[in-house]
Design a protein around this motif. Structure first.
Motif, mmCIF file in Angstrom:
data_model
loop_
_atom_site.group_PDB
_atom_site.id
_atom_site.type_symbol
_atom_site.label_atom_id
_atom_site.label_comp_id
_atom_site.label_asym_id
_atom_site.label_seq_id
_atom_site.Cartn_x
_atom_site.Cartn_y
_atom_site.Cartn_z
ATOM 1 N N SER A 21 26.209 61.263 59.312
ATOM 2 C CA SER A 21 27.499 61.701 59.148
ATOM 3 C C SER A 21 27.523 61.748 57.563
ATOM 4 O O SER A 21 26.577 61.375 56.656
ATOM 5 C CB SER A 21 28.213 60.649 59.686
ATOM 6 N N GLU A 23 30.551 61.494 53.974
ATOM 7 C CA GLU A 23 31.664 61.343 53.556
ATOM 8 C C GLU A 23 32.232 62.317 52.639
ATOM 9 O O GLU A 23 31.261 62.614 51.421
ATOM 10 C CB GLU A 23 31.721 59.695 52.840
ATOM 11 N N SER A 51 40.484 55.776 54.271
ATOM 12 C CA SER A 51 39.652 56.710 54.743
ATOM 13 C C SER A 51 40.116 56.864 56.054
ATOM 14 O O SER A 51 40.557 56.162 56.918
ATOM 15 C CB SER A 51 38.114 56.123 54.796
ATOM 16 N N TYR A 53 38.128 58.729 59.595
ATOM 17 C CA TYR A 53 36.982 59.006 60.421
ATOM 18 C C TYR A 53 37.406 60.060 61.520
ATOM 19 O O TYR A 53 38.266 59.856 62.396
ATOM 20 C CB TYR A 53 36.445 57.911 60.926
ATOM 21 N N LYS A 66 33.662 61.445 57.318
ATOM 22 C CA LYS A 66 34.745 60.217 56.762
ATOM 23 C C LYS A 66 35.721 61.019 55.443
ATOM 24 O O LYS A 66 34.732 61.562 54.479
ATOM 25 C CB LYS A 66 34.004 59.197 56.467
ATOM 26 N N THR A 68 37.986 60.365 52.359
ATOM 27 C CA THR A 68 38.477 59.415 51.507
ATOM 28 C C THR A 68 39.190 60.159 50.572
ATOM 29 O O THR A 68 38.908 61.088 49.748
ATOM 30 C CB THR A 68 37.403 58.795 51.020
ATOM 31 N N THR A 78 26.106 60.081 52.091
ATOM 32 C CA THR A 78 25.611 60.644 53.448
ATOM 33 C C THR A 78 24.569 59.672 54.285
ATOM 34 O O THR A 78 23.901 58.924 53.373
ATOM 35 C CB THR A 78 24.856 61.977 52.906
ATOM 36 N N GLU A 108 30.304 49.704 57.018
ATOM 37 C CA GLU A 108 30.702 51.021 57.544
ATOM 38 C C GLU A 108 31.174 50.659 58.968
ATOM 39 O O GLU A 108 30.318 50.068 59.708
ATOM 40 C CB GLU A 108 29.693 51.939 57.349
#
Length: 324
Positions: A21, A23, A51, A53, A66, A68, A78, A108
């Motif tokens: 995943s 961000e 944030s 998701y 994610k 933000t 990452t 997280e």
């Protein structure tokens, strides 16, 4: 070309299973979330601490991206999932042996312990194994039990995160880090006439690439993003996506077209926060050969443009995030 199977052969690590995943930072987070939710067909699954998701429909993990809020667009952490707890420890040890300073965190949502460090250009990487799998609800439970959730009815219906393309000042240094510290394998690269490696494509899996590093054109810049890419099932999905983006007022940068490098069918757009997003279809091309040798593209070959002759648009070499 004959391969004897021993001369010059180095068995590659399989310690990193895949890119999990990513961000993204956005100065307009609500608009960016709406882009991924409404146009990219992702589901909002959690919000905390500024944030949001979101989950792509066939991602087996709880979340895919994610978003933000931040002063500028760009890439945050990452996440890369290790192949086992032991593999995670090996990769952490390899990074520490190379002088990479990092720390263990458990900060997280839906992930267990994460070892956080940086690549040589300052991009933050999180290595982990423990993760929560996505559990569909009554409104997105699939008829086919071997997919994560129901196929969305609208939007572009991207299936999963495919790859991340970073900008970096020292591509050879990054390449050495990816191979020695992370066990990555280079599949393709661009080498300029002066011998400089301008870009490199790396895989940790049987996909043809998972992480890409491209030379940053801004002197002194570090930690910047070129684009994040999401996989579609078919080329036709990308053609339909182009019409959806057109009707929705999204900036289409280039495509639909086919890359020469990696042969990916592509479409590039800018999400409302300014980050470049690619929709790609490269699922048919796998690198199964254990003794694969990197394919090198020359400066003159790249000047010819993409596979079917489309010239690379100028902004592809001038726009990265944060914008400097």
């Amino acid at each position: 070309m004959t391969h004897t199977g021993s001369q010059g052969f180095v068995e590659r690590s399989r310690d990193i299973a895949h890119v999990g995943s990513v961000e993204l930072f956005s100065p307009v987070p609500q608009e960016t979330v709406a882009f991924f939710r409404d146009l990219m067909s992702m589901r909002v699954v959690h919000s905390a601490g500024g944030s949001t998701y979101l989950h792509a429909w066939d991602d087996y993990e709880q979340w895919t991206i994610k978003v933000t809020g931040g002063a500028q667009a760009g890439v945050g952490r990452t996440y890369l999932r290790a192949a086992s707890p032991a593999a995670l420890e090996r990769r952490v040890a390899a990074m520490q042996d190379r002088g990479v300073s990092g720390r263990w965190v458990q900060d997280e949502w839906a992930l267990g312990r994460v070892w956080v460090g940086t690549d040589p250009d300052g991009h933050e990487l999180g290595l982990y194994f423990d993760t929560e799998w996505y559990t569909p609800g009554d409104d997105d439970r699939p008829s086919l039990k071997n997919q994560a959730s129901r196929l969305p009815l609208g939007g572009t219906r991207v299936r999963r995160l495919d790859h991340v393309n970073y900008l970096a000042a020292d591509i050879p240094g990054v390449c050495e880090f990816l191979e020695a510290a992370m066990g990555g394998r280079m599949t393709e690269r661009i080498v300029l006439d002066d011998g400089t490696t301008a870009a490199a494509w790396y895989t940790f899996s049987d996909k043809s690439y998972d992480l890409v590093y491209t030379g940053d054109w801004v002197p002194g810049a570090s930690g910047r993003l070129h684009h994040v890419a999401f996989a579609t099932d078919t080329r036709e999905d990308i053609l339909r996506a182009a019409d959806l983006f057109l009707d929705s007022g999204v900036h289409i940068e280039t495509g639909p077209h086919k890359h020469a490098i990696q042969q990916t069918f592509f479409l590039y757009v800018w999400e409302p926060g300014g980050n470049r997003v690619e929709l790609c279809n490269a699922a048919a091309r796998l690198v199964l050969a254990p003794d694969w040798e990197p394919v090198t593209w020359t400066q003159s070959e790249r000047a010819k443009g993409q596979a079917w002759g489309l010239k690379t648009i100028e902004s592809f070499h001038t726009h990265g995030t944060p914008v400097l």
